[in-house]
Design a protein around this motif. Structure first.
Motif, PDB file in Angstrom:
ATOM      1  N   ILE A  33       0.815  -1.313  -0.037  1.00  0.00           N
ATOM      2  CA  ILE A  33      -0.057  -0.156   0.067  1.00  0.00           C
ATOM      3  C   ILE A  33       0.857   1.066  -0.066  1.00  0.00           C
ATOM      4  CG2 ILE A  33      -1.932   1.149   1.218  1.00  0.00           C
ATOM      5  CD1 ILE A  33      -2.588  -1.563   0.022  1.00  0.00           C
ATOM      6  N   SER A  34       1.850   1.276   1.026  1.00  0.00           N
ATOM      7  CA  SER A  34       2.851   2.460   0.921  1.00  0.00           C
ATOM      8  C   SER A  34       3.556   2.527   0.044  1.00  0.00           C
ATOM      9  CB  SER A  34       3.008   2.437   2.514  1.00  0.00           C
ATOM     10  OG  SER A  34       4.289   1.160   2.670  1.00  0.00           O
ATOM     11  N   ARG A  35       4.281   1.652  -0.727  1.00  0.00           N
ATOM     12  CA  ARG A  35       5.404   1.703  -1.486  1.00  0.00           C
ATOM     13  C   ARG A  35       5.015   1.164  -3.088  1.00  0.00           C
ATOM     14  NH1 ARG A  35       6.360   4.896   1.455  1.00  0.00           N
ATOM     15  NH2 ARG A  35       8.330   4.829   3.079  1.00  0.00           N
ATOM     16  N   GLU A  36       4.058   0.413  -3.178  1.00  0.00           N
ATOM     17  CA  GLU A  36       4.026   0.037  -4.678  1.00  0.00           C
ATOM     18  C   GLU A  36       2.637   0.746  -5.443  1.00  0.00           C
ATOM     19  OE1 GLU A  36       4.098  -4.181  -5.224  1.00  0.00           O
ATOM     20  OE2 GLU A  36       5.505  -4.499  -3.476  1.00  0.00           O
ATOM     21  N   LYS A  37       1.588   1.063  -4.371  1.00  0.00           N
ATOM     22  CA  LYS A  37       0.538   1.739  -5.269  1.00  0.00           C
ATOM     23  C   LYS A  37       0.702   3.450  -5.075  1.00  0.00           C
ATOM     24  CE  LYS A  37      -2.575   3.063  -2.188  1.00  0.00           C
ATOM     25  NZ  LYS A  37      -2.588   4.357  -2.569  1.00  0.00           N
ATOM     26  N   ASP A  38       0.177   3.891  -6.327  1.00  0.00           N
ATOM     27  CA  ASP A  38       0.365   5.266  -6.475  1.00  0.00           C
ATOM     28  C   ASP A  38      -0.388   5.899  -4.975  1.00  0.00           C
ATOM     29  OD1 ASP A  38      -0.449   8.038  -6.927  1.00  0.00           O
ATOM     30  OD2 ASP A  38      -0.497   7.436  -9.147  1.00  0.00           O
ATOM     31  N   PRO A  39       0.332   6.921  -4.492  1.00  0.00           N
ATOM     32  CA  PRO A  39      -0.454   7.464  -3.147  1.00  0.00           C
ATOM     33  C   PRO A  39      -1.536   8.304  -3.372  1.00  0.00           C
ATOM     34  CG  PRO A  39       1.807   8.640  -3.687  1.00  0.00           C
ATOM     35  CD  PRO A  39       1.828   7.426  -4.625  1.00  0.00           C
ATOM     36  N   THR A  40      -1.806   8.650  -4.757  1.00  0.00           N
ATOM     37  CA  THR A  40      -2.809   9.560  -5.139  1.00  0.00           C
ATOM     38  C   THR A  40      -4.129   8.504  -5.442  1.00  0.00           C
ATOM     39  OG1 THR A  40      -2.574   9.537  -7.465  1.00  0.00           O
ATOM     40  CG2 THR A  40      -1.531  11.150  -5.952  1.00  0.00           C
ATOM     41  N   GLU A  41      -3.846   7.260  -5.536  1.00  0.00           N
ATOM     42  CA  GLU A  41      -5.176   6.638  -5.774  1.00  0.00           C
ATOM     43  C   GLU A  41      -5.458   5.820  -4.532  1.00  0.00           C
ATOM     44  OE1 GLU A  41      -6.366   6.435  -8.439  1.00  0.00           O
ATOM     45  OE2 GLU A  41      -5.135   6.996  -9.794  1.00  0.00           O
ATOM     46  N   PHE A  42      -6.694   5.264  -4.190  1.00  0.00           N
ATOM     47  CA  PHE A  42      -7.360   4.770  -3.117  1.00  0.00           C
ATOM     48  C   PHE A  42      -6.942   3.139  -3.393  1.00  0.00           C
ATOM     49  CE2 PHE A  42     -10.649   2.231  -1.362  1.00  0.00           C
ATOM     50  CZ  PHE A  42     -10.381   2.498  -0.008  1.00  0.00           C
ATOM     51  N   GLY A  43      -6.448   2.716  -2.183  1.00  0.00           N
ATOM     52  CA  GLY A  43      -6.394   1.198  -2.047  1.00  0.00           C
ATOM     53  C   GLY A  43      -6.141   0.860  -0.556  1.00  0.00           C
ATOM     54  N   PRO A  74      -9.566  -0.816 -11.469  1.00  0.00           N
ATOM     55  CA  PRO A  74      -9.244  -2.089 -11.496  1.00  0.00           C
ATOM     56  C   PRO A  74      -7.830  -2.141 -11.709  1.00  0.00           C
ATOM     57  CG  PRO A  74     -11.219  -1.611 -12.932  1.00  0.00           C
ATOM     58  CD  PRO A  74     -10.792  -0.156 -12.256  1.00  0.00           C
ATOM     59  N   GLU A  75      -7.107  -1.371 -12.350  1.00  0.00           N
ATOM     60  CA  GLU A  75      -5.785  -1.119 -12.461  1.00  0.00           C
ATOM     61  C   GLU A  75      -4.951  -1.201 -11.188  1.00  0.00           C
ATOM     62  OE1 GLU A  75      -6.780   3.023 -13.827  1.00  0.00           O
ATOM     63  OE2 GLU A  75      -7.614   0.986 -13.963  1.00  0.00           O
ATOM     64  N   VAL A  76      -5.608  -0.502 -10.120  1.00  0.00           N
ATOM     65  CA  VAL A  76      -4.832  -0.202  -8.912  1.00  0.00           C
ATOM     66  C   VAL A  76      -5.065  -1.660  -8.187  1.00  0.00           C
ATOM     67  CG1 VAL A  76      -4.960   0.884  -6.739  1.00  0.00           C
ATOM     68  CG2 VAL A  76      -5.100   2.084  -8.770  1.00  0.00           C
ATOM     69  N   ARG A  77      -6.231  -2.523  -8.385  1.00  0.00           N
ATOM     70  CA  ARG A  77      -6.676  -3.540  -7.668  1.00  0.00           C
ATOM     71  C   ARG A  77      -5.400  -4.661  -8.295  1.00  0.00           C
ATOM     72  NH1 ARG A  77     -10.738  -5.623  -4.642  1.00  0.00           N
ATOM     73  NH2 ARG A  77     -11.032  -7.737  -4.927  1.00  0.00           N
ATOM     74  N   VAL A  78      -5.283  -4.745  -9.407  1.00  0.00           N
ATOM     75  CA  VAL A  78      -4.416  -5.702 -10.276  1.00  0.00           C
ATOM     76  C   VAL A  78      -3.092  -5.570  -9.749  1.00  0.00           C
ATOM     77  CG1 VAL A  78      -3.190  -6.144 -12.303  1.00  0.00           C
ATOM     78  CG2 VAL A  78      -5.718  -5.785 -12.148  1.00  0.00           C
ATOM     79  N   ARG A  79      -2.460  -4.474  -9.653  1.00  0.00           N
ATOM     80  CA  ARG A  79      -1.275  -4.208  -8.866  1.00  0.00           C
ATOM     81  C   ARG A  79      -1.023  -4.687  -7.390  1.00  0.00           C
ATOM     82  NH1 ARG A  79       3.391  -1.508 -10.484  1.00  0.00           N
ATOM     83  NH2 ARG A  79       4.855  -0.642  -8.912  1.00  0.00           N
ATOM     84  N   MET A  80      -2.131  -4.356  -6.725  1.00  0.00           N
ATOM     85  CA  MET A  80      -2.280  -4.593  -5.187  1.00  0.00           C
ATOM     86  C   MET A  80      -2.127  -6.182  -5.036  1.00  0.00           C
ATOM     87  SD  MET A  80      -4.544  -1.885  -3.319  1.00  0.00           S
ATOM     88  CE  MET A  80      -4.847  -2.913  -1.826  1.00  0.00           C
TER      89      MET A  80
END
Length: 217
Positions: A33-43, A74-80
Motif C-alpha cells: 500500500i505504502s510503496r507500490e501503490k500510487d499514493p494518489t489512488e485509493f487502496g 481496476p488497474e490499482v487492484r491488479v497491482r495490489m
C-alpha cells in the motif's frame, strides 16, 4: 493459508512456525500500500481474521488469514493483488516453509453514479430536505449495487442518516462520541424517522428518474 511444521512451543527450531509467518505478512504486506501503490489512488488492505492453533504451547501446522482488499480502479487492484501474492510467498520463503495457498475471491466492484441521474435527483431532494442534503466523498465499503451499474443500467446510490440530528452534530464537532457504523455491535438506527426518510427520498429519486427519462435526457 500458510503451511509450516507443527511442534512444541518450547522447541521452535524443530518446527516451521506458520504463526510467525502470518504475523510477518500482516506487517510486510502494508508496504504494498505504502510503496507500490500510487499514493494518489485509493487502496486498502485489512486482515479481519487469523485462524490457527489450539493451545498456547503448541505451534500449529497451518494458519489461515482472511482479509479484504478495496480499490476504486481496476488497474490499482491488479497491482495490489500481485504485490500481496508476492509478499505472501516471500514471507513463507524466509522461513523455508512450503509455498502458501493464496486465494483471491472477486467481490463487488466500485459503484459509479450516473452524473445525469444525480443532477436530476439532487434538485428534488434539495427541495424536499433543504440543507440536510449533502454531497459525500467516495465511500470505501463494497456494495453489490454496482452490478446494476456494470450491466449498463443508469444508477445512483445515496446514503440516509440513521441517528438523531443532535447526536450527529455532536459527533462531527467533537463534543460527543463517535457514531457507530454498520458492522459495529453498537450500530442502532432510529427506526421510524430513518424508514420514513428513506421511503420519501427513494420515491422522489425514482419519480425524478422517470421524469428525466420521459424528457429523453
Amino acid at each position: 493459508m500458510f503451511h509450516g511444521r507443527g511442534g512444541h512451543g518450547a522447541a521452535p527450531p524443530r518446527t516451521i512456525d506458520p504463526v510467525m509467518i502470518a504475523a510477518r505478512l500482516i506487517m510486510d504486506v502494508q508496504s504494498v500500500i505504502s510503496r507500490e501503490k500510487d499514493p494518489t489512488e485509493f487502496g486498502v488492505l485489512s486482515i479481519g481474521a487469523i485462524q490457527g492453533g489450539t493451545a498456547e504451547n503448541i505451534i500449529p501446522d497451518d494458519v489461515l488469514l482472511r482479509g479484504t482488499i478495496r480499490t476504486f480502479k481496476p488497474e490499482v487492484r491488479v497491482r495490489m493483488l500481485a504485490g500481496i501474492e508476492r509478499t505472501a510467498k516471500a514471507a513463507a520463503a524466509m522461513s523455508d516453509a512450503p509455498a502458501p495457498d493464496v486465494k483471491i475471491t472477486e467481490g463487488a466492484k466500485a459503484v459509479m453514479n450516473d452524473p445525469a441521474l444525480v443532477a436530476t435527483a439532487e434538485k428534488v431532494l434539495k427541495a424536499a430536505f433543504g440543507d440536510k442534503l449533502r454531497t459525500s466523498p467516495p465511500g470505501t465499503p463494497s456494495e453489490d449495487f454496482s452490478e446494476f451499474v456494470n450491466a449498463g443500467v443508469p444508477s445512483m446510490m445515496f446514503n440516509i442518516g440513521v441517528y438523531e440530528p443532535a447526536r450527529w452534530v455532536a459527533a462531527n464537532n467533537g463534543s460527543g462520541p463517535e457514531l457507530p457504523s454498520n458492522h459495529s455491535p453498537q450500530f442502532a438506527p432510529v427506526p421510524r424517522p430513518t424508514i420514513e426518510t428513506g421511503i420519501e427520498a427513494m420515491t422522489l429519486a425514482v419519480i425524478s428518474a422517470f421524469d428525466h427519462h420521459a424528457r429523453g435526457k
